[in-house]
Design a protein around this motif. Structure first.
Motif, PDB file in Angstrom:
ATOM      1  N   GLN A 178      45.788  57.225  67.786  1.00 42.97           N
ATOM      2  CA  GLN A 178      44.610  58.003  68.189  1.00 42.97           C
ATOM      3  C   GLN A 178      44.414  59.221  67.305  1.00 42.97           C
TER       4      GLN A 178
ATOM      5  N   SER B  89      45.624  59.567  64.231  1.00 41.62           N
ATOM      6  CA  SER B  89      45.635  59.227  62.806  1.00 41.62           C
ATOM      7  C   SER B  89      44.226  59.262  62.218  1.00 41.62           C
ATOM      8  N   THR B  90      44.107  59.905  61.054  1.00 45.23           N
ATOM      9  CA  THR B  90      42.816  59.960  60.357  1.00 45.23           C
ATOM     10  C   THR B  90      42.756  58.936  59.226  1.00 45.23           C
TER      11      THR B  90
ATOM     12  N   THR C 177      43.678  55.619  59.721  1.00 44.02           N
ATOM     13  CA  THR C 177      43.528  54.272  60.269  1.00 44.02           C
ATOM     14  C   THR C 177      42.079  54.037  60.673  1.00 44.02           C
ATOM     15  N   GLN C 178      41.494  52.946  60.212  1.00 42.98           N
ATOM     16  CA  GLN C 178      40.129  52.602  60.571  1.00 42.98           C
ATOM     17  C   GLN C 178      40.031  52.322  62.066  1.00 42.98           C
ATOM     18  N   GLU C 179      38.846  52.562  62.617  1.00 41.14           N
ATOM     19  CA  GLU C 179      38.634  52.395  64.051  1.00 41.14           C
ATOM     20  C   GLU C 179      38.891  50.960  64.498  1.00 41.14           C
ATOM     21  N   SER C 180      38.437  49.995  63.702  1.00 41.47           N
ATOM     22  CA  SER C 180      38.622  48.589  64.069  1.00 41.47           C
ATOM     23  C   SER C 180      40.102  48.208  64.065  1.00 41.47           C
ATOM     24  N   GLU C 181      40.833  48.735  63.077  1.00 42.59           N
ATOM     25  CA  GLU C 181      42.265  48.459  62.998  1.00 42.59           C
ATOM     26  C   GLU C 181      43.009  49.134  64.142  1.00 42.59           C
ATOM     27  N   ARG C 182      42.584  50.349  64.475  1.00 41.26           N
ATOM     28  CA  ARG C 182      43.217  51.083  65.566  1.00 41.26           C
ATOM     29  C   ARG C 182      43.045  50.329  66.887  1.00 41.26           C
ATOM     30  N   ARG C 183      41.822  49.870  67.141  1.00 43.26           N
ATOM     31  CA  ARG C 183      41.569  49.135  68.386  1.00 43.26           C
ATOM     32  C   ARG C 183      42.346  47.817  68.430  1.00 43.26           C
TER      33      ARG C 183
ATOM     34  N   GLN D 294      46.001  48.690  69.240  1.00 45.60           N
ATOM     35  CA  GLN D 294      46.121  49.162  70.615  1.00 45.60           C
ATOM     36  C   GLN D 294      45.947  48.010  71.607  1.00 45.60           C
TER      37      GLN D 294
END
Length: 308
Positions: free
Chosen positions: A215, A217-218, A220-226, A229
């Motif tokens: 959350q 991390s700047t 990591t792309q949003e799609s990768e983060r989701r 998770q």
């Protein structure tokens, strides 16, 4: 023992009787275990092959996946014998005890390797610049060997505590004596604490810290983060769904069942269903850990190209 079938429930002390007609295993186990075996065996074979290929390329996480696949495979290959027992076909004394030990040991070994994977990912995501030695294949091999030795030694001690190690075949460990004897109840409580509660707390801690780190991390792309998770949530959900019912019932049995036939009869059907649900984890493990990872997908593409 824990993950066991029983057709005729006899008093653990050998006096009196504690009997209940078993319908759950006869009606549920042959179909459910057949489906789990048909899906789980090839899935675990594939995940083992893919993880082994990645481990040979220097992927330390794949070493834990190899061992997890071996554990799940050992668990899965016992299912045909449990189906045979559920259908009331005769099974030899030694084979009966052996498959019970293999199933139990695989169950807890698999949990230990899940913890290894969680800790490895925790260190890689939360503290990426520290503990570089923890992310080497050599360390993963050493930890894996230690897990197998520790689990086997612990199971030997517990079997010795219940007396089963001295008369391995005669005890017919696939046929659990009910109600529990006090020695067996103490073993059950130890297994609930060390084999479920401690790993669950450890995995929950690691997953939460990884979740929060992603959350913040700047990079990591949003799609990768989701994606990561969602995968963490599915992993924890699968583990809890597969093991929490069984371990909860084992905790209650360990506390209140020793030498109490009435309690054993009341929880019998729920216990039998919870035993079956533990198999879900050995089927879902290879899908979540290997078949959904990008490295595993790339390795499988290479396999497919080679076949073509």
């Amino acid at each position: 023992m824990d993950l066991l079938l029983s057709h005729n429930l006899t008093n653990g002390s050998g006096s009196g009787s504690c009997t209940k007609e078993d319908f759950v295993d006869v009606r549920m186990y042959p179909t459910f275990y057949s489906i789990c075996f048909i899906i789980g065996f090839p899935a675990n074979c594939l995940s083992f092959y893919v993880a082994l290929a990645l481990a040979r390329k220097g992927n330390n996480l794949a070493v834990y996946l190899v061992n997890l696949s071996v554990s799940d495979l050992l668990y899965t290959i016992t299912l045909p014998v449990w189906i045979q027992l559920a259908l009331r076909y005769p099974v030899g004394d030694t084979l009966c005890s052996l498959i019970a030990v293999v199933m139990n040991n695989s169950f807890y070994v698999g949990t230990s390797f899940l913890c290894c994977i969680c800790v490895d990912r925790y260190l890689a995501v939360v503290s990426p610049l520290y503990y570089p030695w923890a992310h080497t294949v050599r360390t993963a091999n050493g930890v894996s060997a230690l897990v197998w030795c520790a689990e086997l030694a612990l199971h030997a001690v517990l079997l010795h505590h219940t007396g089963a190690l001295r008369s391995f075949s005669e005890f017919r460990l696939c046929e659990e004596k009910m109600p529990m004897r006090p020695a067996v109840s103490r073993v059950a409580l130890v297994r609930v604490a060390l084999g479920f509660l401690v790993p669950l707390l450890l995995m929950t801690f690691c997953f939460l810290r990884i979740f929060l780190a992603l959350q913040r991390s700047t990079f990591t792309q949003e799609s990768e983060r989701r994606k990561v998770q969602s995968l963490l949530f599915l992993l924890l959900l699968t583990y809890v769904t597969a093991f929490a019912p069984f371990q909860t019932i084992m905790l209650l049995r360990g506390l209140w069942e020793p030498n109490v036939c009435g309690f054993a009869l009341r929880v019998r059907d729920a216990y039998m269903v919870s035993v079956a649900t533990t198999t879900i984890n050995s089927v879902v493990d290879p899908i979540l850990y290997c078949l959904l990872s990008e490295a595993a997908k790339a390795e499988m593409n290479l396999i497919l190209q080679g076949c073509r």
